[in-house]
Structure formats: structure tokens, C-alpha cells
Motif scaffolding. Structure first.
Motif, PDB file in Angstrom:
ATOM      1  N   ASN A 193       0.937  -1.190   0.106  1.00  6.17           N
ATOM      2  CA  ASN A 193      -0.030  -0.044   0.062  1.00  6.17           C
ATOM      3  C   ASN A 193       0.937   1.256  -0.044  1.00  6.17           C
ATOM      4  OD1 ASN A 193       0.670  -0.679   2.513  1.00  6.17           O
ATOM      5  ND2 ASN A 193      -0.867   0.263   3.629  1.00  6.17           N
ATOM      6  N   GLU A 194       2.079   1.088   0.874  1.00  4.14           N
ATOM      7  CA  GLU A 194       2.763   2.395   0.825  1.00  4.14           C
ATOM      8  C   GLU A 194       3.692   2.433  -0.210  1.00  4.14           C
ATOM      9  OE1 GLU A 194       4.563   2.263   5.007  1.00  4.14           O
ATOM     10  OE2 GLU A 194       2.489   2.575   5.773  1.00  4.14           O
ATOM     11  N   ALA A 217      -6.420   4.722   0.523  1.00  7.06           N
ATOM     12  CA  ALA A 217      -6.220   5.271   1.881  1.00  7.06           C
ATOM     13  C   ALA A 217      -4.706   5.687   2.046  1.00  7.06           C
ATOM     14  CB  ALA A 217      -6.459   3.996   2.766  1.00  7.06           C
ATOM     15  N   ALA A 218      -3.754   4.946   1.432  1.00 13.08           N
ATOM     16  CA  ALA A 218      -2.378   5.332   1.604  1.00 13.08           C
ATOM     17  C   ALA A 218      -2.035   6.890   0.792  1.00 13.08           C
ATOM     18  CB  ALA A 218      -1.559   4.560   1.312  1.00 13.08           C
ATOM     19  N   TRP A 263      -3.302   9.462   2.748  1.00 16.95           N
ATOM     20  CA  TRP A 263      -2.806   9.645   4.093  1.00 16.95           C
ATOM     21  C   TRP A 263      -1.554  10.741   3.589  1.00 16.95           C
ATOM     22  CZ3 TRP A 263       2.655   9.923   4.959  1.00 16.95           C
ATOM     23  CH2 TRP A 263       2.912   9.877   6.315  1.00 16.95           C
ATOM     24  N   LEU A 319       6.079   7.424   3.726  1.00 19.67           N
ATOM     25  CA  LEU A 319       4.894   7.478   4.581  1.00 19.67           C
ATOM     26  C   LEU A 319       5.343   6.622   5.927  1.00 19.67           C
ATOM     27  CD1 LEU A 319       4.340   6.962   1.099  1.00 19.67           C
ATOM     28  CD2 LEU A 319       2.052   6.352   2.052  1.00 19.67           C
TER      29      LEU A 319
HETATM   30  C1  LIG Z   1      -0.398   0.136   4.932  1.00 23.30           C
HETATM   31  O1  LIG Z   1      -0.794  -1.195   5.386  1.00 23.30           O
HETATM   32  C2  LIG Z   1      -0.456  -1.502   6.860  1.00 23.30           C
HETATM   33  C3  LIG Z   1      -0.701  -2.858   7.158  1.00 23.30           C
HETATM   34  O2  LIG Z   1      -2.231  -2.934   6.698  1.00 23.30           O
HETATM   35  C4  LIG Z   1      -1.055  -0.497   7.734  1.00 23.30           C
HETATM   36  O3  LIG Z   1      -0.542  -0.644   9.059  1.00 23.30           O
HETATM   37  C5  LIG Z   1      -0.399   0.817   7.395  1.00 23.30           C
HETATM   38  O4  LIG Z   1      -1.059   2.008   8.278  1.00 23.30           O
HETATM   39  C6  LIG Z   1      -0.848   1.357   5.979  1.00 23.30           C
HETATM   40  N1  LIG Z   1      -0.321   2.380   5.495  1.00 23.30           N
HETATM   41  C7  LIG Z   1      -0.988   3.564   5.243  1.00 23.30           C
HETATM   42  C8  LIG Z   1      -0.205   4.934   4.862  1.00 23.30           C
HETATM   43  O5  LIG Z   1      -2.352   3.490   4.862  1.00 23.30           O
END
Ligand SMILES: *[C@@H]1O[C@H](CO)[C@@H](O)[C@H](O)[C@H]1NC(C)=O
Length: 223
Positions: free
Chosen positions: A33-34, A163-164, A167, A180
């Protein structure tokens, strides 16, 4: 209390077991995701055209809104990055574009970036895309991901990539994040601070991070 717990699980997007399995088989890393959100948060049509010359504004690549004063902070498609052709080289035309938005902050970075930080960011993104193209892209073309992997990767709402990207957009409201990882970063003013920036900028240049991004970019440009 129960409601709160339900809400808490709903906001952490996680892939389904089928997707998790597909990601594992495709060699996608656990923090995809990041790595992927980093590679695409300021993607442009021109950047995508490196991977697919026919890429258009209908590309379904979520990106930080270039105008962060708007309510919608993440757009569903990567926009164009039009430059003038007043100068002879594309490098100078890109520099012209960056410096022409300083003060109105319509470059997707918000109010906190200095001119030199904006320049470093734009060329860093181009550099990363070029790095992906040169290193992991040929491998992915030779061994393309399974259709299931692509279905799962393209569902950015379910798999946490969107979502990332959100962020990143959110953190542009208060600072100049490069990774991130939520680590503080100094203002880029001298050689000392540049050495910190350089290290941060290179954070997602690992084979794993480049591979994650290459597979995602394959999926959005070939399916
Ligand atoms: C990416 O995924 C991890 C594991 O699910 C989670 O802990 C993390 O917060 C996520 N990062 C973002 C920036 O959304």
C-alpha cells in the motif's frame, strides 16, 4: 463501543484472502500500500505514458489533487502535466512549470514546500518512474501478473492503496513527507539537510518497492 470497533475495522482497508494469496504469489511485498501509493501519489498522464504511450486521463490511478484547497483531496484519475515549450529542453520547461505555481500551490503539494523542495519532488517522481521502467518493468513484461492479481491491485479502495494516497494528501496539510513513515524531515536548505532528503527520497528504490509499483503500473496500463 461495538459501533466504534466496527468503525475502526472499516477504515483499515485490507485485501480479501483471495487477493492476499494472489499478492503473495506475485511477490508483492506486505507494505505494498505504501510502496505503490508513493509511486503514484503524484502520477501524471505523461508519467503513465512512459509505461503505455496510449495512456489517457481515464486511467483510474488515484492521485493527490493538484489543488489541495479543494474539498476532494484525492482524485480518481492521474491528471495531465502540461508544460509550455518556451524553452528548448523538457527539463527547463518542467522547471518553468514548477516555478510558475510557487505561491498559488496548485502543484499538489500544499503550502509547506519551498521552491527547491518542489523542484526536488517533481524530478524525484520522474526519476522513480524512470527507475521502475529500467529495472522492474522488463521483468514484469516477461512474467506478467495473473488477472486476479490485477483485479485485486486495481481495487484501490479495498486494498488500502487509496487510503495510503489519502494519507499523503493529509500530511501535505502540515508538512513535507517524503516517505509514508511519518518521520520528521528538516527544511531543505543546505548540504546537511539534503543528505537527509536524499536518503528519504531513495527509500522506495529497493527492488521490492520497484517491483510492487511495476506490477501495479502493468495492471493499470494493460487491463
Ligand atoms: C499500509 O498497510 C499497513 C498494513 O495493513 C498499515 O499498518 C498501514 O497503516 C498502511 N499505511 C497507510 C499509509 O495507509
Amino acid at each position: 463501543m461495538l459501533l466504534l470497533a466496527l468503525f475502526a475495522t472499516a477504515v483499515v482497508a485490507a485485501p480479501s484472502p483471495i487477493c492476499k494469496d494472489a499478492f503473495q504469489k506475485a511477490g508483492i511485498s506486505s507494505n505494498y500500500n505504501e510502496t505503490i501509493a508513493h509511486a503514484i501519489h503524484s502520477m501524471t498522464v505523461e508519467g503513465l505514458q512512459l509505461f503505455d504511450p496510449l495512456a489517457t486521463e481515464q486511467n483510474r490511478v488515484p492521485t493527490v489533487n493538484q489543488d489541495l484547497s479543494q474539498v476532494q483531496k484525492v482524485l480518481p484519475n492521474a491528471p495531465h502535466f502540461h508544460t509550455s515549450s518556451n524553452f528548448a529542453t523538457q527539463t527547463m520547461n518542467i522547471l518553468d512549470k514548477i516555478l510558475s505555481t510557487v505561491g498559488n500551490s496548485k502543484d499538489g503539494l500544499g503550502a509547506h514546500w519551498s521552491s527547491v523542495e518542489r523542484i526536488a519532488h517533481v524530478f524525484h517522481m520522474w526519476d522513480l518512474w524512470e527507475k521502475i521502467y529500467e529495472t522492474s518493468w522488463p521483468e514484469v513484461l516477461m512474467t506478467p501478473p495473473e488477472p486476479t492479481t490485477c483485479v485485486c491491485l486495481k481495487d484501490t479502495r479495498a486494498n488500502g492503496i487509496k487510503a495510503a494516497v489519502e494519507w499523503v494528501a493529509k500530511h501535505y496539510e502540515t508538512g513535507t513527507p517524503i516517505t509514508l513513515l511519518n518521520r520528521p524531515i528538516p527544511k531543505l536548505t543546505d548540504a546537511q539537510s539534503w543528505s537527509v532528503w536524499k536518503q528519504r527520497l531513495l527509500h522506495y528504490y529497493t527492488p521490492e518497492a520497484l517491483h510492487d509499483a511495476a506490477i501495479y503500473l502493468y495492471c493499470v496500463t494493460h487491463h
